[in-house]
Enzyme design. Sequence first.
Site, PDB file in Angstrom:
ATOM      1  CB  THR A  36      -1.006   0.174   1.451  1.00 54.18           C
ATOM      2  OG1 THR A  36      -1.508  -0.988   0.583  1.00 54.18           O
ATOM      3  CG2 THR A  36      -1.718   1.341   1.182  1.00 54.18           C
ATOM      4  CG  PHE A  77       0.046   4.564   3.448  1.00 55.09           C
ATOM      5  CD1 PHE A  77      -0.671   4.817   4.442  1.00 55.09           C
ATOM      6  CD2 PHE A  77       0.875   3.345   3.636  1.00 55.09           C
ATOM      7  CE1 PHE A  77      -1.880   3.647   4.505  1.00 55.09           C
ATOM      8  CE2 PHE A  77      -0.048   2.371   3.728  1.00 55.09           C
ATOM      9  CZ  PHE A  77      -1.387   2.978   4.515  1.00 55.09           C
TER      10      PHE A  77
END
Length: 417
Positions: free
Chosen positions: A290, A292
Amino acid sequence: MLLERKMKLILATAGCSNDGAVTARAMDLSGVLSNGDLAYVACVQSAEWQSAGPTLSSQCVRQAEKENGMIVNQQDEISNRKLEKLDYDSTFRETFKGLVTLPKPLSISDLAKPPTHGSRLKVAYQGVPGAYSELAATKAYPDCEAVPCDQFEEAFQAVELWLSDRAVLPIENSLGGSIHRNYDLLLRHRLHIVGEVQIGVHHCLLGLPGVKKEQLKRVISHPQALAQCEHTLSKLGVAREAVDDTAGAAQYITDNNLHDTGAIASARAAELYGLDILADGIQDDSGNVTRFLMLAREPIIPRTDRPFKTSIVFALEMEQPGALFKALSAFALRDINLTKIESRPQRNRPLRVVDDFNHGVAKYFAYMFYIDFEASMAERRAQNALGQLQEFAGFLRMLGSYPMDMTPIDPASRSAS
């Protein structure tokens, strides 16, 4: 008279030329001057604040007059004793100190590096302790104070209202794709992207101590986490229920003592909320990552000493054949690599036509285009590319120019997360 002496002291204190002198003078006279007197002195010192001065001064004068009237009616013995004992009430000192000590606004240089004034950098994130966003915040700023927020909207507002210095925002996942809600929030708010960090996501199936995974009837977690563990959940044959975040799912099971419910979250969430790890590494793809974004009130100064990435959003003035191709060619002609392009419908223009006379084919969606490209705005080629893009774009906004996260993701660190 006591009142005359007090007024002379107030005028003498207010006439000090700097904050240090005011504070020292007020501390010497704290036994003589009341809270109302000290407030009046602070307001006189701050008279140059033109926008707030008249209102604050009138309030302080009324408060001072009220307390002066009360003191006149007191017994002379008590008043004289207050005059003789100048340093007897530490509460007055703290009150005055809070009035004259204002927070120093952060500058661009402050935001570009960790604070040096001794306080910890506060980073807002969506979720509860144990969330992957908290892990991203501590990776980007190892010594920070992570501040949990109920929703992504609150994380933005925490920074805008100076309750936090940064916000961390998940923007895309290698399995689940883009998080569209957060793209919309980037456009709605005026925060700037100042960095990025990539986290290896290692999902675990959690349950109360003593519970076996075969006993579970449902599994709760964030929608992205549920989608990333499709194969495992299908084999278990359990119902699935979406909640706001992964760690929040673990907390919910503990708080409600749910023996028939499991959660998909990190190993850290299991430790924090006293749950057992029923299955480890249940994501469909072991290379689950992921990305960010780190957000701040002010942008950082772009540099060329390391790889930079720039994020922009734009809308085309007219959708003619090849308009998007022409817009993107501004980067291709300058050998600028595009790493991401995302389109989102414009909320305020769900329906439009080709011209003002309703001639042509109706368009039910007009789009905003989000683009990430590998170049710093300190480079001339990036500046020229945006200059050419403006010829085709009716709207253009730079979301941030920031260092790229070049840190390799260690598979061993994922199991520890």
